[in-house]
Design a protein around this motif. Structure first.
Motif, PDB file in Angstrom:
ATOM      1  N   PRO A   1       0.820  -1.218   0.000  1.00 38.00           N
ATOM      2  CA  PRO A   1       0.000   0.000   0.000  1.00 38.00           C
ATOM      3  C   PRO A   1       0.850   1.262   0.000  1.00 38.00           C
ATOM      4  O   PRO A   1       2.018   1.255   0.375  1.00 38.00           O
ATOM      5  N   ALA A   2       0.236   2.348  -0.419  1.00 40.46           N
ATOM      6  CA  ALA A   2       0.875   3.655  -0.334  1.00 40.46           C
ATOM      7  C   ALA A   2       0.466   4.305   0.977  1.00 40.46           C
ATOM      8  O   ALA A   2      -0.697   4.233   1.388  1.00 40.46           O
ATOM      9  N   LEU A   3       1.404   4.949   1.634  1.00 44.85           N
ATOM     10  CA  LEU A   3       1.159   5.595   2.915  1.00 44.85           C
ATOM     11  C   LEU A   3       1.102   7.108   2.716  1.00 44.85           C
ATOM     12  O   LEU A   3       1.993   7.693   2.106  1.00 44.85           O
ATOM     13  N   VAL A   4       0.035   7.737   3.222  1.00 40.97           N
ATOM     14  CA  VAL A   4      -0.108   9.183   3.158  1.00 40.97           C
ATOM     15  C   VAL A   4      -0.051   9.723   4.582  1.00 40.97           C
ATOM     16  O   VAL A   4      -0.776   9.259   5.460  1.00 40.97           O
ATOM     17  N   GLN A   5       0.830  10.715   4.811  1.00 42.98           N
ATOM     18  CA  GLN A   5       1.004  11.288   6.135  1.00 42.98           C
ATOM     19  C   GLN A   5       0.859  12.799   6.089  1.00 42.98           C
ATOM     20  O   GLN A   5       1.089  13.440   5.056  1.00 42.98           O
ATOM     21  N   GLY A   6       0.483  13.375   7.218  1.00 44.28           N
ATOM     22  CA  GLY A   6       0.403  14.821   7.352  1.00 44.28           C
ATOM     23  C   GLY A   6       0.876  15.235   8.724  1.00 44.28           C
ATOM     24  O   GLY A   6       0.541  14.591   9.717  1.00 44.28           O
ATOM     25  N   ALA A   7       1.685  16.307   8.775  1.00 43.64           N
ATOM     26  CA  ALA A   7       2.230  16.746  10.055  1.00 43.64           C
ATOM     27  C   ALA A   7       2.604  18.215   9.981  1.00 43.64           C
ATOM     28  O   ALA A   7       2.655  18.814   8.910  1.00 43.64           O
ATOM     29  N   ALA A   8       2.873  18.784  11.146  1.00 41.48           N
ATOM     30  CA  ALA A   8       3.273  20.191  11.212  1.00 41.48           C
ATOM     31  C   ALA A   8       4.723  20.389  10.803  1.00 41.48           C
ATOM     32  O   ALA A   8       5.112  21.475  10.379  1.00 41.48           O
ATOM     33  N   ASP A   9       5.545  19.343  10.931  1.00 44.49           N
ATOM     34  CA  ASP A   9       6.954  19.457  10.560  1.00 44.49           C
ATOM     35  C   ASP A   9       7.315  18.382   9.542  1.00 44.49           C
ATOM     36  O   ASP A   9       6.671  17.334   9.444  1.00 44.49           O
ATOM     37  N   GLU A  10       8.365  18.657   8.797  1.00 35.77           N
ATOM     38  CA  GLU A  10       8.732  17.784   7.678  1.00 35.77           C
ATOM     39  C   GLU A  10       9.213  16.417   8.122  1.00 35.77           C
ATOM     40  O   GLU A  10       9.206  15.458   7.339  1.00 35.77           O
ATOM     41  N   SER A  11       9.629  16.286   9.371  1.00 34.22           N
ATOM     42  CA  SER A  11      10.090  14.989   9.871  1.00 34.22           C
ATOM     43  C   SER A  11       8.933  14.020  10.089  1.00 34.22           C
ATOM     44  O   SER A  11       9.147  12.846  10.369  1.00 34.22           O
ATOM     45  N   MET A  12       7.716  14.512   9.963  1.00 35.37           N
ATOM     46  CA  MET A  12       6.500  13.727  10.159  1.00 35.37           C
ATOM     47  C   MET A  12       6.354  13.228  11.589  1.00 35.37           C
ATOM     48  O   MET A  12       5.737  12.193  11.856  1.00 35.37           O
ATOM     49  N   SER A  13       6.892  13.977  12.539  1.00 37.02           N
ATOM     50  CA  SER A  13       6.761  13.620  13.942  1.00 37.02           C
ATOM     51  C   SER A  13       5.301  13.712  14.356  1.00 37.02           C
ATOM     52  O   SER A  13       4.643  14.735  14.161  1.00 37.02           O
ATOM     53  N   GLY A  14       4.764  12.639  14.933  1.00 43.46           N
ATOM     54  CA  GLY A  14       3.376  12.603  15.366  1.00 43.46           C
ATOM     55  C   GLY A  14       2.390  12.748  14.226  1.00 43.46           C
ATOM     56  O   GLY A  14       1.315  13.328  14.399  1.00 43.46           O
ATOM     57  N   ALA A  15       2.745  12.231  13.076  1.00 43.91           N
ATOM     58  CA  ALA A  15       1.953  12.463  11.861  1.00 43.91           C
ATOM     59  C   ALA A  15       0.610  11.742  11.893  1.00 43.91           C
ATOM     60  O   ALA A  15       0.465  10.658  12.450  1.00 43.91           O
ATOM     61  N   TYR A  16      -0.394  12.396  11.270  1.00 47.14           N
ATOM     62  CA  TYR A  16      -1.618  11.704  10.902  1.00 47.14           C
ATOM     63  C   TYR A  16      -1.283  10.811   9.704  1.00 47.14           C
ATOM     64  O   TYR A  16      -0.320  11.075   8.963  1.00 47.14           O
ATOM     65  N   SER A  17      -2.090   9.796   9.463  1.00 53.32           N
ATOM     66  CA  SER A  17      -1.778   8.941   8.318  1.00 53.32           C
ATOM     67  C   SER A  17      -2.988   8.115   7.890  1.00 53.32           C
ATOM     68  O   SER A  17      -3.925   7.920   8.653  1.00 53.32           O
ATOM     69  N   PHE A  18      -2.935   7.667   6.645  1.00 56.82           N
ATOM     70  CA  PHE A  18      -3.860   6.656   6.123  1.00 56.82           C
ATOM     71  C   PHE A  18      -3.160   5.942   4.966  1.00 56.82           C
ATOM     72  O   PHE A  18      -2.160   6.430   4.430  1.00 56.82           O
ATOM     73  N   THR A  19      -3.671   4.791   4.602  1.00 58.91           N
ATOM     74  CA  THR A  19      -3.121   4.064   3.462  1.00 58.91           C
ATOM     75  C   THR A  19      -4.131   4.058   2.331  1.00 58.91           C
ATOM     76  O   THR A  19      -5.336   3.986   2.558  1.00 58.91           O
TER      77      THR A  19
END
Length: 520
Positions: free
Chosen positions: A129-147
């Motif tokens: 699957p492909a993983l989609v993430q969203g976060a306030a910083d580019e490191s994706m720390s504590g990111a939201y996500s879905f596949t």
């Protein structure tokens, strides 16, 4: 003295009349915002050198691009046709793209589109699957996500995922969890942004039919050709809303331009030629009832590159020429046509044709050199019209058997119905049955022969007496609601059984007031 007695009894009256429910405003007024693609033209990076195929003026109709040029394809809303305008990062470590939205947003939904609707296997599969993430910083720390589901195929031209719980997101990352290419045509990220003036946001659009390419092209559920393109700012120069670099870029501006596209531009609605183009219609639901000001129409704005002749072909002939424009104030049950302004045998408006980019050196015949961004073609004056839906029906095109538009925008203010003047017990006609009305009745208690509504005569017998007090008691606490004006019929013109105790409470206050008035 009389008013003080009434005031003293008000608590008892209100308590006794608790069974008379007040109708509160339950609607949500438009707050000057609208959804927009905040990823539009934002900076994109990839894990390795990106590659892509971009529509171009060549014999093949495309060119191979790399690096940042390739990255930007996925947020540029370029025309998506056949196998053009897509990009992928290197397969090293599994390909990924990261979009910098420029600032933090609270998101609504994300749309992902492959290079073709039969190429979902280049983005995701059941085992990879492909993983989609969203976060306030580019490191994706504590990111939201879905596949992205691995079951997508040729019938799924666009994958849309609600992310309304994603707050404070600046970076979006989409990653292939295998070493295969992550081949993407478009990523669109929607958030609510500030809108212009009295622009009406959250309008929805539905069409009687929409072009469906099928096969290796794009199907009806894609961003291409759907009616919602006419109201979601797709293909407009103001889309994306304000940014730190351009804080005045409010969506919905009358000064916005429709972007000139290749034939398959994503910001267009188009009906197919077999769908009787001259009867194709789009209905716009305003999401509420408005005092309208005007409607602006941007006609179909596109050209096509012909590889056989290596020249552009003007497609603006697909724009609407004659149109019947109607409005409805009852949700589409009945329609009223605007006044005829064009004198044509069909329709009531003529919409000018969009203009592509022509080169004319006065020595040679004009030549078409590409598409051109256009201002609106038609401003429709709707002053004084109250409506919640508007419909545009095609009555003729500028020459094509296809028909389409680029954008339609509406301007106005929320409509508040006038307060009824016949709410039983409402002596001052302010929509509420309360102590103010009781004081007016008390001031005229016993008046006979020439009593009026404002005196407290609610049954029309020209007297202010116990019958009128009973009507007031039966409706005590009523609050008229502009959200549901029809509910005013629910108030009681005649007391219901059980209002006796309520009436006695009110009359006790009135009698006390009268005794004090006589003594005085």
């Amino acid at each position: 003295m009389m008013w003080m007695c009434l005031k003293a009894n008000r608590v008892a009256v209100v308590t006794a009349l608790a069974l008379v429910a007040g109708l509160a405003w339950t609607g949500t007024a438009w707050a000057g915002t609208d959804l927009a693609n905040v990823a539009f033209n934002k900076t994109v990076t990839a894990n390795q050198n990106a590659q892509g195929r971009l529509l171009a003026e060549t014999a093949s109709g495309y060119q191979i691009v790399s690096g940042s040029t390739a990255c930007q394809i996925i947020t540029s809303e370029l025309p998506v046709t056949w196998d053009l305008n897509w990009a992928y990062p290197s397969t090293a470590g599994g390909g990924w793209f990261t979009i910098d939205l420029g600032k933090e947003y609270d998101l609504s939904h994300i749309e992902i589109q492959p290079r073709r609707n039969d190429r979902w296997n280049y983005i995701t599969s059941a085992t990879q699957p492909a993983l989609v993430q969203g976060a306030a910083d580019e490191s994706m720390s504590g990111a939201y996500s879905f596949t992205v589901p691995g079951s997508l195929g040729t019938s799924d031209a666009t994958y849309t995922r609600s992310v309304s719980d994603w707050t404070g997101v600046r970076y979006i990352k989409i990653q292939r969890t295998s070493t295969l290419d992550l081949t993407i045509s478009q990523i669109r990220v929607f958030s609510r942004v500030d809108a212009w003036g009295n622009f009406i946001g959250d309008v929805t659009a539905t069409a009687t039919n929409t072009e469906n390419r099928g096969g290796d092209y794009l199907t009806q559920d894609t961003v291409q050709f759907r009616a919602s393109n006419l109201v979601d700012h797709t293909g407009m120069t103001d889309q994306g809303g304000p940014t730190p670099d351009n804080p005045t870029n409010l969506v919905g501006s009358p000064d916005a331009l429709s972007r000139g596209y290749g034939e398959w531009g994503p910001g267009l609605w188009m009906s197919n030629s077999s769908g009787k183009a001259e009867q194709a219609a789009v209905t716009f639901d305003l999401g509420g009832t408005y005092n309208l000001d005007q409607m602006l129409i941007w006609n179909f704005n596109a050209v096509d590159w012909a590889t056989s002749t290596q020249a552009y072909v003007d497609r603006t002939d697909r724009g609407i020429k004659q149109a019947l424009i109607e409005y409805s104030a009852d949700g589409g049950d009945t329609w009223t046509a605007l006044a005829d302004t064009n004198g044509a045998s069909s329709g009531n408006y003529t919409i000018p044709r969009a203009q592509p980019d022509w080169y004319d050196d006065e020595l040679n015949p004009p030549s078409l050199v590409g598409a051109k961004d256009n201002p609106y073609q038609k401003a429709v004056d709707m002053t004084g019209i109250v409506a919640n839906q508007v419909r545009i029906t095609t009555k003729g095109t500028w020459g094509s058997s296809y028909v389409g538009l680029s954008e339609v925008r509406f301007y106005g203010d929320l409509y508040t119905p006038p307060i009824p003047t016949d709410i039983p017990g409402d002596a001052n006609n302010d929509g509420n049955v309360d102590a103010v009305d009781a004081k007016m009745m008390a001031d005229n208690w016993g008046k006979s022969g020439d009593a009026a509504w404002a005196d407290g005569d609610f049954n029309g017998d020209l007297k202010v007496d116990a019958k009128d007090a009973a009507i007031m008691a039966a409706n005590w606490g009523y609050i008229w609601s502009p959200a549901a004006p029809a509910e005013t019929s629910a108030v009681a013109a005649v007391p219901e059984p059980g209002t006796g105790a309520l009436l006695l409470t009110l009359l006790a206050g009135l009698a006390t007031a009268l005794r004090h008035r006589r003594v005085a």
